[in-house]
Design a protein around this motif. Structure first.
Motif, PDB file in Angstrom:
ATOM      1  N   ALA A  71     -23.532   9.489 -10.878  1.00 54.67           N
ATOM      2  CA  ALA A  71     -23.243   9.723  -9.460  1.00 54.67           C
ATOM      3  C   ALA A  71     -21.831  10.292  -9.342  1.00 54.67           C
ATOM      4  CB  ALA A  71     -23.362   8.431  -8.664  1.00 54.67           C
ATOM      5  N   LEU A  74     -22.154  11.030  -2.967  1.00 50.21           N
ATOM      6  CA  LEU A  74     -23.296  10.668  -2.143  1.00 50.21           C
ATOM      7  C   LEU A  74     -23.093  11.391  -0.817  1.00 50.21           C
ATOM      8  CD1 LEU A  74     -23.305   6.816  -2.784  1.00 50.21           C
ATOM      9  CD2 LEU A  74     -24.628   8.557  -3.985  1.00 50.21           C
ATOM     10  N   GLU A 115     -33.237  10.871  -3.050  1.00 49.82           N
ATOM     11  CA  GLU A 115     -32.798  11.716  -4.160  1.00 49.82           C
ATOM     12  C   GLU A 115     -33.629  12.978  -4.158  1.00 49.82           C
ATOM     13  OE1 GLU A 115     -32.769   9.955  -8.037  1.00 49.82           O
ATOM     14  OE2 GLU A 115     -31.250   8.488  -7.488  1.00 49.82           O
TER      15      GLU A 115
END
Length: 144
Positions: A71, A74, A115
């Motif tokens: 990640a 986000l 996602e």
């Protein structure tokens, strides 16, 4: 002119990404789309530049993260209602996305993560207008 936001994300399959984002209701700007990149239009101020992984790498000396395992960011986008959050998740799941965790309901804020097929995380959220204006403590539940 107000500030516009261009979010650059990498993909392994540009055509698949274009199909995914158009399924969410976005448009593709053909003036800034070619075999290396697609300009995904969220609204008048927000754009995603979906770049092939190889092309993305030409913009940085750093290793390009694999969003399926790492990640880096986000991306949170507000919706006008809880129902609108659920609707865009349904569209994204039907278009090949996945939901990596359970919805989060804090009373004043409701959010769900989606996602894309490359693993980039889009968080869709609705926040009660009172909480958005004055903070979470200003939120009064309907049944209180």
């Amino acid at each position: 002119m107000s500030t516009q936001i261009f979010v650059n994300i990498a993909t392994d399959d540009l055509e698949r990404s274009q199909a995914f984002y158009t399924a969410l209701g976005c448009e593709i700007n053909p003036l800034f789309t070619d075999e290396n990149a697609a300009c995904v239009v969220w609204d008048e101020q927000i754009f995603f530049m979906v770049l092939t992984r190889e092309y993305f790498a030409t913009f940085t000396d750093k290793t390009v993260a694999d969003a399926k395992t790492t990640a880096q960011v986000l991306i949170a986008l507000s919706r006008e209602s809880r129902e609108a959050v659920d609707e865009i998740l349904a569209a994204g799941l039907a278009a090949g996305g996945s939901e990596p965790k359970d919805p989060q309901d804090l009373g004043f804020m409701y959010s769900r993560d989606l996602e894309d097929p490359d693993g980039n995380v889009l968080e869709f959220l609705y926040m009660d207008p009172a909480a958005a204006e004055d903070g979470p403590d200003a939120f009064t539940p309907v049944d209180a």
